[in-house]
Write a protein that holds these residues in place. Structure first.
Motif, PDB file in Angstrom:
ATOM      1  N   GLN A 390       0.825  -1.209   0.000  1.00 32.52           N
ATOM      2  CA  GLN A 390       0.000   0.000   0.000  1.00 32.52           C
ATOM      3  C   GLN A 390       0.857   1.255   0.000  1.00 32.52           C
ATOM      4  O   GLN A 390       0.542   2.239  -0.670  1.00 32.52           O
ATOM      5  CB  GLN A 390      -0.938  -0.014   1.212  1.00 32.52           C
ATOM      6  N   VAL A 411      -7.322  -1.001  -3.011  1.00 34.59           N
ATOM      7  CA  VAL A 411      -6.709  -2.052  -2.209  1.00 34.59           C
ATOM      8  C   VAL A 411      -7.635  -3.258  -2.186  1.00 34.59           C
ATOM      9  O   VAL A 411      -8.841  -3.112  -1.993  1.00 34.59           O
ATOM     10  CB  VAL A 411      -6.459  -1.570  -0.770  1.00 34.59           C
TER      11      VAL A 411
ATOM     12  N   ALA B 149     -12.045  -1.489  -0.510  1.00 37.82           N
ATOM     13  CA  ALA B 149     -11.774  -0.362   0.373  1.00 37.82           C
ATOM     14  C   ALA B 149     -11.804   0.961  -0.372  1.00 37.82           C
ATOM     15  O   ALA B 149     -10.912   1.255  -1.144  1.00 37.82           O
ATOM     16  CB  ALA B 149     -10.416  -0.556   1.037  1.00 37.82           C
ATOM     17  N   GLY B 231      -7.886  -2.091   8.865  1.00 38.75           N
ATOM     18  CA  GLY B 231      -7.296  -2.115   7.536  1.00 38.75           C
ATOM     19  C   GLY B 231      -8.316  -2.174   6.413  1.00 38.75           C
ATOM     20  O   GLY B 231      -7.993  -2.499   5.285  1.00 38.75           O
ATOM     21  N   PRO B 235      -7.150   3.525   1.964  1.00 39.39           N
ATOM     22  CA  PRO B 235      -5.766   3.804   2.333  1.00 39.39           C
ATOM     23  C   PRO B 235      -5.254   5.104   1.730  1.00 39.39           C
ATOM     24  O   PRO B 235      -4.203   5.595   2.117  1.00 39.39           O
ATOM     25  CB  PRO B 235      -5.007   2.610   1.759  1.00 39.39           C
ATOM     26  N   THR B 236      -5.981   5.655   0.766  1.00 38.92           N
ATOM     27  CA  THR B 236      -5.479   6.870   0.133  1.00 38.92           C
ATOM     28  C   THR B 236      -6.044   8.123   0.796  1.00 38.92           C
ATOM     29  O   THR B 236      -5.663   9.221   0.451  1.00 38.92           O
ATOM     30  CB  THR B 236      -5.826   6.886  -1.361  1.00 38.92           C
ATOM     31  N   TYR B 242      -7.166   5.319  10.092  1.00 38.99           N
ATOM     32  CA  TYR B 242      -6.056   4.991   9.191  1.00 38.99           C
ATOM     33  C   TYR B 242      -4.718   5.261   9.874  1.00 38.99           C
ATOM     34  O   TYR B 242      -3.780   4.468   9.780  1.00 38.99           O
ATOM     35  CB  TYR B 242      -6.218   5.830   7.927  1.00 38.99           C
TER      36      TYR B 242
END
Lengths: 601, 294
Positions: A390, A411, B149, B231, B235-236, B242
């Motif tokens: 990631q 992801v 996600a 998780g 994620p961005t 996070y």
């Protein structure tokens, strides 16, 4: 997932170091060596398991015809004390060591070996893990108790590296082709699993631990300790804490920051070893079935080699190594890692970090920047299971923005990603491979024939995950498969790496290190592979397990007991957290009681 | 006519505010919310968004707080403070958007069930109960895994899993409102179902829903943090969960890097606490039954 298969397969060759003489067994207390692992062994049945940790247990429980030397990972005799190719090149003969016995007392003979090979050749499910080793073998035959003959279709270099565990016929003949799929191969009624390797599995608790007892009669000499335990942890942090407290002796598979935090702990030695794995950004170079029928929804631009080259030039590999791996690795270029110096190809035209050049390439390829500064948009898939994956995706996204490519990072789990790749429904993704000492498997990944295939209406993934297809490459692949002269074969392997590198099917990001830590105040005598900077455990073979020994000096240092700064910090953190939550709860309660008081007014 | 209506509304609002103001803790909550709201709105002014770009980070990873980095750095050398400020925005957006979804579903289901009664009610409430008994976390994890996600998916997951409470509440309130004389009058004058529901029932259940909204937001923010920590977040887009996930995943906890763990945790606690304080006060102010006492 198939990447894991490869990673796992590579560890299957069993040990072959000539042993030092037996030391007398120490008295009363059992000496136990405990290894912390993070992925539980998925199955102790060698036909079913796929993770690295599972293959390590096979190497411990069984013997293999040959192994890879500790010094330089070259093939060397193991259970077969010698082997040779017949002059007509139609067969190979292996001389099986005399006097080797199974743990239940039965002798291990060439018939067991022939049984194992024939079972895989004739098998169905048995092909899954070992099919690639027997693809070229017609039939296995035991001409006497000590001679195994494998009849082959064509001369091939892989015969010195058959990573197939030799199983006891008298046990496995009762497990038929159907039962083998669900056969657990675990201890029953307190009886250890029958094997011939340096350790026998005596107890197994799924998700918790595996316990092995040393084989005191091992033909290479008994291990210098009594018990081996694999203990399962759910994350690297917990594993590191257990090592500091002395609950385990060896921590495997550490994340780089956790690894760094262990560096100055008393009694602990950390080791960052060069390793045979690489990671890459793979491109959808034009997804198609093995017969050429186009599939998937990959972006048109990526079929253009210049675009892929531009992206590769926009990846700062040095920064990835520094930031993502904390320096525990080296920038990548070609698909056979430099840990194999004889096979690794160092490109003459390296794809250096050069944003100006990347922009130029894209302009020339016919994708000019639009008014808003972008050229086109791509998807990049990263893996849920890996923090490093990631992070890499985040970096790549930023760099590609600089050259006008708008990247959407998504992801997903490795299982899902495997599926998506097989269907060709991607633009780019981040993953990696572990390359075994024999490069055949890795090289086959880039052949046309390994692209996805169709069975009925459904499309199934094969090994290819870039859909690279180049007739010149395939020709070289065929050539090397029949080349038994290692120097000539290495030359071919280098040319193949050059093709894949220059065509940019992958942008290989880095070669990562194997990060472990162990209690050097208690254990010594590990055998690194390759010597001197390689891995200590989880090798190609069981070298270390036979040489390592407890430190004999009396009185283990008391340092293990003293609280470290790390755990103190954790305590403070937790305490403050509790205080805050408590405070919040108190406030809420007070609020309620005052409300009811108000109510009554 | 309208002048009178406005006058009455103003008077009601004034009374409401006076009531609300009498709850000191609610004012504290409101203050905290105002603070975080401003941080979220002016995130880009407070901290340069370029600080979120991993390739632009120059500081060492996992650095302790210093003059340049008040709350230290994360595993990529980014300022934790910058992440925290931008995380405020993400956490609040997810909390509010998920709540909006939950409230809309819950209100529609609740009003329909309460208004029509009979088999419609048993079916809808049966469905609600079914959702209510499914444990939240496993359901959310499964959905987040299947959908993948991303910020939108997290909003959907939380929204879809947290509406049953609202539906139950609204249904009960609708049942009581339905029997009131003015609804009988509306029916006698020929008002259709739609008219009755939107003009008479909805305005009467609205205050209750409003109080419930505020409480749901706090649950939604907590859920977002939980999922991100596991998780399953985007994620961005750095949210508080996070940051915690990264801290946990890169060994910050065992290194005692309090600056990496404590601030996001504190923010979550504060915002959830503030929403709860305001929500409870609203409930008391808006729900006469809670006010009158025995």
């Amino acid at each position: 997932m198939h990447h894991f298969v490869i990673r796992a397969l590579t560890f299957a060759l069993a040990g072959g170091l000539l042993s030092t003489p037996l030391s007398p067994t120490p008295a009363a207390p059992k000496v136990t060596f405990t290894i912390g692992i993070q992925s539980d062994v998925d199955s102790t049945n060698p036909f079913t398991g796929i993770v690295v940790e599972a293959y390590e247990t096979y190497a411990l429980m069984y013997d293999y015809l040959t192994t890879s030397s500790a010094k330089d990972v070259s093939p060397q005799p193991s259970l077969a004390e010698s082997y040779s190719e017949a002059p007509d090149k139609k067969s190979w003969t292996y001389k099986i060591r005399a006097g080797v016995t199974w743990s239940d007392g039965q002798p291990l003979t060439a018939r067991d070996a022939a049984y194992t090979f024939n079972r895989i050749i004739d098998g169905d499910f048995e092909q899954t893990n070992y099919g690639n080793y027997v693809a070229n073998i017609d039939k296995a035959e035991a001409t006497d108790d000590n001679t195994l003959v494998l009849h082959v279709k064509q001369p091939t270099p892989i015969m010195e590296r058959l990573a197939v565990p030799i199983l006891p016929e008298h046990v496995w003949k009762d497990v038929d082709g159907k039962a083998v799929k669900s056969y657990e191969n675990e201890p029953q009624n307190g009886q250890p699993v029958v094997g011939s390797g340096p350790f026998q599995l005596v107890e197994r608790r799924k998700g918790q631990y595996l316990r092995f007892a040393a084989n005191k009669n091992y033909w290479q000499g008994a291990p210098k300790f009594d018990e081996l335990v694999f203990r399962v942890f759910t994350n690297a942090d917990a594993e590191a804490q257990a090592l500091i407290r002395g609950e385990i002796d060896f921590a495997y598979d550490l994340q780089s920051n956790v690894f760094n935090s262990l560096k100055d702990k008393p009694g602990v030695t950390t080791r960052s070893s060069e390793y045979s794995g690489f990671n890459e950004i793979a491109f959808n170079t034009g997804a198609a079935l093995a017969d050429g029928t186009a599939i998937g929804d990959g972006h048109e631009a990526l079929k253009n080699k210049q675009v892929r080259l531009a992206i590769s030039h926009a990846i700062d590999r040095k920064t990835l190594v520094d930031r993502v791996l904390n320096g525990h690795g080296s920038p990548g270029d070609t698909f056979i890692p430099p840990v194999y110096p004889l096979l690794h190809y160092t490109p003459t035209a390296p794809q250096n970090f050069d944003l100006a050049k990347a922009n130029q390439l894209l302009d020339a390829a016919g994708y000019p920047k639009k008014a808003d500064g972008t050229r086109f948009a791509l998807r990049l898939f990263a893996r849920q299971e890996s923090q490093d994956s990631q992070s890499t995706a985040e970096f790549v996204k930023s760099w590609l923005k600089e050259i006008g490519i708008d990247v959407t990072v998504k992801v997903m789990s490795e299982d899902t990603l495997t599926e998506v790749i097989g269907q060709g429904d991607y633009d780019m993704f981040e993953w990696g491979w572990v390359v075994e000492p024999d490069p055949d498997y890795q090289m086959s990944v880039f052949t046309c024939g390994k692209r996805s295939y169709k069975d009925g209406d459904a499309i199934y993934a094969d090994l290819s995950d870039s859909f690279y297809c180049n007739p010149a490459y395939d020709e070289l692949y065929e050539q090397q498969a029949g080349e038994t002269d290692q120097a000539k074969r290495a030359e071919l392997a280098k040319r193949m790496q050059q093709l894949v590198h220059d065509d940019a099917a992958y942008a290989i990001t880095y070669y990562y290190n194997d990060l472990v830590a162990y209690r050097s105040d208690r254990w010594t005598g590990f055998t690194p592979q390759p010597d001197p900077h390689g891995s200590l455990l989880f090798q190609y073979g069981v070298h270390s397990y036979l040489t390592m020994a407890p430190v004999t000096a009396t009185g283990a240092p008391a340092a293990a007991e003293s609280p470290s700064g790390g755990s103190l910090g954790l305590v403070v953190t937790v305490a403050v957290g509790v205080l805050i939550l408590g405070g919040a709860g108190f406030l809420a309660l007070r609020r309620r009681s005052s409300a009811s008081a108000d109510d009554r007014e | 006519m309208t002048a009178i209506a406005w006058q009455r509304r103003r008077a009601t609002a004034a009374r409401f505010w006076a009531d609300f103001r009498s709850h000191r803790s609610a004012l504290v909550g409101l203050g905290i919310l105002l603070f975080f709201g401003l941080v979220a709105v002016f995130a880009s002014v407070l901290a340069d968004p370029a600080g979120l770009d991993v390739t632009k980070a120059t500081a060492p990873a996992h650095a302790a707080p210093s003059a340049g980095y008040w709350l230290g750095t994360d595993q990529n050398g980014r300022s934790v403070l910058t992440l925290l400020i931008h995380g405020t925005r993400v956490s609040l957006i997810v909390g509010l958007a998920a709540t909006a979804i939950a409230i809309v579903i819950g209100t529609v289901v609740g009003v329909m069930a309460g208004f029509y009664g009979g088999w419609a009610r048993s079916t809808l409430m049966g469905f609600t109960d079914w959702f209510l008994v499914i444990p939240f976390l496993p359901l959310a994890i499964v959905m987040a895994t299947v959908l993948g996600a991303s910020l939108l998916n997290i909003v959907i997951v939380i929204g879809v899993t947290s509406w049953p409470g609202t539906a139950r509440l609204v249904c009960a309130q609708t049942l009581s409102v339905r029997e009131r004389p003015y609804l009988e009058r509306a029916r006698a004058l020929g008002g259709g179902d739609w008219h009755q529901m939107t003009r008479h029932i909805l305005p009467n259940v609205m205050p209750l829903v409003l109080a419930h909204v505020v409480l749901t937001v706090s649950v939604a923010i907590l859920s977002e943090t939980t999922l991100s920590f596991l998780g399953l977040g985007d994620p961005t887009r750095p949210s508080w969960g996070y940051i915690l996930d990264n801290a946990y995943g890169t060994g910050a906890m065992s290194n005692g890097e309090w600056w990496f763990v404590l601030p996001p945790g504190l923010c979550v606690v504060l915002v959830v606490l503030a929403f709860t304080l305001v929500g409870r006060a609203l409930e008391v102010v808006l729900n006469p039954r809670l006010r009158e006492g025995p």
